[in-house]
Scaffold this motif. Structure first.
Motif, PDB file in Angstrom:
ATOM      1  N   ILE A 182     -25.784  38.530 -29.970  1.00  0.00           N
ATOM      2  CA  ILE A 182     -24.934  37.349 -29.854  1.00  0.00           C
ATOM      3  C   ILE A 182     -23.500  37.755 -30.144  1.00  0.00           C
ATOM      4  N   LEU A 183     -22.574  37.154 -29.424  1.00  0.00           N
ATOM      5  CA  LEU A 183     -21.156  37.397 -29.648  1.00  0.00           C
ATOM      6  C   LEU A 183     -20.486  36.100 -30.083  1.00  0.00           C
ATOM      7  N   ILE A 184     -19.727  36.193 -31.162  1.00  0.00           N
ATOM      8  CA  ILE A 184     -19.029  35.029 -31.706  1.00  0.00           C
ATOM      9  C   ILE A 184     -17.591  35.413 -32.016  1.00  0.00           C
ATOM     10  N   HIS A 185     -16.638  34.527 -31.709  1.00  0.00           N
ATOM     11  CA  HIS A 185     -15.231  34.737 -32.053  1.00  0.00           C
ATOM     12  C   HIS A 185     -14.858  33.766 -33.165  1.00  0.00           C
ATOM     13  N   VAL A 186     -14.199  34.297 -34.191  1.00  0.00           N
ATOM     14  CA  VAL A 186     -13.863  33.487 -35.361  1.00  0.00           C
ATOM     15  C   VAL A 186     -12.414  33.725 -35.771  1.00  0.00           C
ATOM     16  N   SER A 187     -11.907  32.838 -36.611  1.00  0.00           N
ATOM     17  CA  SER A 187     -10.548  32.986 -37.131  1.00  0.00           C
ATOM     18  C   SER A 187     -10.527  33.568 -38.534  1.00  0.00           C
ATOM     19  N   SER A 188     -11.680  33.554 -39.223  1.00  0.00           N
ATOM     20  CA  SER A 188     -11.713  34.052 -40.609  1.00  0.00           C
ATOM     21  C   SER A 188     -13.151  34.305 -41.040  1.00  0.00           C
ATOM     22  N   LEU A 189     -13.297  34.980 -42.178  1.00  0.00           N
ATOM     23  CA  LEU A 189     -14.618  35.200 -42.753  1.00  0.00           C
ATOM     24  C   LEU A 189     -15.250  33.875 -43.164  1.00  0.00           C
ATOM     25  N   ASP A 190     -14.424  32.981 -43.685  1.00  0.00           N
ATOM     26  CA  ASP A 190     -14.936  31.677 -44.099  1.00  0.00           C
ATOM     27  C   ASP A 190     -15.507  30.910 -42.909  1.00  0.00           C
ATOM     28  N   GLU A 191     -14.843  31.039 -41.756  1.00  0.00           N
ATOM     29  CA  GLU A 191     -15.346  30.348 -40.585  1.00  0.00           C
ATOM     30  C   GLU A 191     -16.693  30.915 -40.151  1.00  0.00           C
ATOM     31  N   TYR A 192     -16.832  32.240 -40.215  1.00  0.00           N
ATOM     32  CA  TYR A 192     -18.123  32.818 -39.842  1.00  0.00           C
ATOM     33  C   TYR A 192     -19.204  32.396 -40.819  1.00  0.00           C
ATOM     34  N   ASP A 193     -18.862  32.307 -42.095  1.00  0.00           N
ATOM     35  CA  ASP A 193     -19.839  31.849 -43.084  1.00  0.00           C
ATOM     36  C   ASP A 193     -20.333  30.452 -42.741  1.00  0.00           C
ATOM     37  N   LYS A 194     -19.417  29.610 -42.294  1.00  0.00           N
ATOM     38  CA  LYS A 194     -19.779  28.242 -41.905  1.00  0.00           C
ATOM     39  C   LYS A 194     -20.676  28.264 -40.659  1.00  0.00           C
ATOM     40  N   ILE A 195     -20.321  29.093 -39.686  1.00  0.00           N
ATOM     41  CA  ILE A 195     -21.137  29.213 -38.466  1.00  0.00           C
ATOM     42  C   ILE A 195     -22.530  29.735 -38.804  1.00  0.00           C
ATOM     43  N   TYR A 196     -22.578  30.713 -39.698  1.00  0.00           N
ATOM     44  CA  TYR A 196     -23.863  31.291 -40.107  1.00  0.00           C
ATOM     45  C   TYR A 196     -24.763  30.219 -40.724  1.00  0.00           C
ATOM     46  N   ARG A 197     -24.180  29.433 -41.614  1.00  0.00           N
ATOM     47  CA  ARG A 197     -24.968  28.423 -42.325  1.00  0.00           C
ATOM     48  C   ARG A 197     -25.385  27.262 -41.430  1.00  0.00           C
ATOM     49  N   GLU A 198     -24.473  26.831 -40.566  1.00  0.00           N
ATOM     50  CA  GLU A 198     -24.721  25.621 -39.795  1.00  0.00           C
ATOM     51  C   GLU A 198     -25.395  25.867 -38.447  1.00  0.00           C
ATOM     52  N   GLU A 199     -25.219  27.072 -37.893  1.00  0.00           N
ATOM     53  CA  GLU A 199     -25.756  27.331 -36.558  1.00  0.00           C
ATOM     54  C   GLU A 199     -26.824  28.432 -36.559  1.00  0.00           C
ATOM     55  N   LEU A 200     -26.437  29.633 -36.961  1.00  0.00           N
ATOM     56  CA  LEU A 200     -27.352  30.768 -36.836  1.00  0.00           C
ATOM     57  C   LEU A 200     -28.593  30.630 -37.714  1.00  0.00           C
ATOM     58  N   SER A 201     -28.408  30.183 -38.940  1.00  0.00           N
ATOM     59  CA  SER A 201     -29.549  30.100 -39.858  1.00  0.00           C
ATOM     60  C   SER A 201     -30.537  29.005 -39.469  1.00  0.00           C
ATOM     61  N   ASN A 202     -30.120  28.112 -38.583  1.00  0.00           N
ATOM     62  CA  ASN A 202     -31.001  27.029 -38.148  1.00  0.00           C
ATOM     63  C   ASN A 202     -31.720  27.325 -36.833  1.00  0.00           C
ATOM     64  N   LEU A 203     -31.471  28.499 -36.256  1.00  0.00           N
ATOM     65  CA  LEU A 203     -32.173  28.870 -35.030  1.00  0.00           C
ATOM     66  C   LEU A 203     -33.646  29.120 -35.333  1.00  0.00           C
ATOM     67  N   PRO A 204     -34.542  28.736 -34.444  1.00  0.00           N
ATOM     68  CA  PRO A 204     -35.981  28.854 -34.721  1.00  0.00           C
ATOM     69  C   PRO A 204     -36.504  30.288 -34.617  1.00  0.00           C
ATOM     70  N   HIS A 205     -37.499  30.582 -35.444  1.00  0.00           N
ATOM     71  CA  HIS A 205     -38.287  31.816 -35.379  1.00  0.00           C
ATOM     72  C   HIS A 205     -37.480  33.080 -35.706  1.00  0.00           C
ATOM     73  N   VAL A 206     -36.366  32.948 -36.373  1.00  0.00           N
ATOM     74  CA  VAL A 206     -35.554  34.109 -36.720  1.00  0.00           C
ATOM     75  C   VAL A 206     -36.075  34.736 -38.006  1.00  0.00           C
ATOM     76  N   SER A 207     -36.302  36.047 -37.960  1.00  0.00           N
ATOM     77  CA  SER A 207     -36.770  36.745 -39.156  1.00  0.00           C
ATOM     78  C   SER A 207     -35.676  37.610 -39.784  1.00  0.00           C
ATOM     79  N   ARG A 208     -34.665  37.978 -38.968  1.00  0.00           N
ATOM     80  CA  ARG A 208     -33.603  38.841 -39.502  1.00  0.00           C
ATOM     81  C   ARG A 208     -32.340  38.676 -38.683  1.00  0.00           C
ATOM     82  N   ILE A 209     -31.201  38.615 -39.376  1.00  0.00           N
ATOM     83  CA  ILE A 209     -29.892  38.533 -38.733  1.00  0.00           C
ATOM     84  C   ILE A 209     -29.006  39.615 -39.310  1.00  0.00           C
ATOM     85  N   ARG A 210     -28.410  40.425 -38.433  1.00  0.00           N
ATOM     86  CA  ARG A 210     -27.450  41.446 -38.855  1.00  0.00           C
ATOM     87  C   ARG A 210     -26.121  41.182 -38.166  1.00  0.00           C
TER      88      ARG A 210
END
Length: 216
Positions: A158-186
């Motif tokens: 997956i490719l994501i463009h962000v403005s800051s580390l804080d923004e990616y943290d928000k994306i991680y929590r609100e979008e990526l971590s809620n994707l189904p069947h995910v066992s690992r994210i790097r």
């Protein structure tokens, strides 16, 4: 608007034998795809045989990839062809799907999205229904500009463009971590962009190698 979708899975089996395929190429209000086009030419080779294009066609494609707003008159002067002939060839390239469209190239940095994050996702299973459910949900993520099903030791890139580390943290929590069947994210942040090409030079080298003279 989604410009790409899941490709037919006729060869999914053991992981080492999987083929790479694009799941989504998506333009959001914030970002563009992994490959941006210079006012925008996307070459699709599936709708027309490359052998049917001659050297003049490739010169037209190269010019349009550099300036999608160039007029037929200016283009004709550049390649020594009449504007009528240029218009006819351009229309053929558009109608056959070689040229998919034109659009402006956006500056992510100017828009405040200077950071690029490459995210590798591994699922708990590669069962067909698991893949389908993940793909269905990932295209709904507004921050995802590209997602591909890949070979190797992971499942999706997956490719994501962000403005800051804080923004990616928000994306991680609100979008990526809620994707189904995910066992690992790097996640890996791009420190320096070395190359970004709209269309790779080898495309136009094919035109030189297969020059047959202009069609009438």
């Amino acid at each position: 608007m989604i410009a790409g979708a899941a490709i037919r899975r006729s060869v999914i089996g053991m992981k080492p034998n999987r083929f790479a395929r694009t799941i989504v190429t998506k333009i959001t209000p914030y970002t563009r795809v992994l490959i941006q086009f210079s006012a925008h030419l996307c070459i699709q080779v599936m709708n027309i045989e490359p052998e049917s294009l001659d050297a003049i066609d490739y010169r037209i494609l190269k010019a349009l990839s550099e300036d999608g707003r160039i007029s037929d008159v200016a283009l004709g002067e550049m390649i020594n062809l009449s504007s009528t002939a240029v218009a006819r060839r351009r229309r053929m390239l558009e109608e056959t799907g070689v040229i998919e469209g034109y659009s402006a190239r956006l500056s992510l940095k100017a828009l405040g999205f200077a950071g690029t994050v490459v995210v590798m996702v591994e699922l708990g299973s590669q069962a067909e229904n698991i893949l389908v459910e993940f793909e269905r949900e990932v295209v709904k993520c507004p921050s995802v500009s590209f997602c591909g099903f890949v070979s190797g030791d992971t499942d999706f890139m997956i490719l994501i463009h962000v403005s800051s580390l804080d923004e990616y943290d928000k994306i991680y929590r609100e979008e990526l971590s809620n994707l189904p069947h995910v066992s690992r994210i790097r996640s890996s942040f791009v420190l320096r962009e070395v190359a970004r090409r709209s269309n790779v030079p080898v495309i136009f080298e094919r035109g030189k190698a297969g020059a047959t003279g202009p069609r009438r």
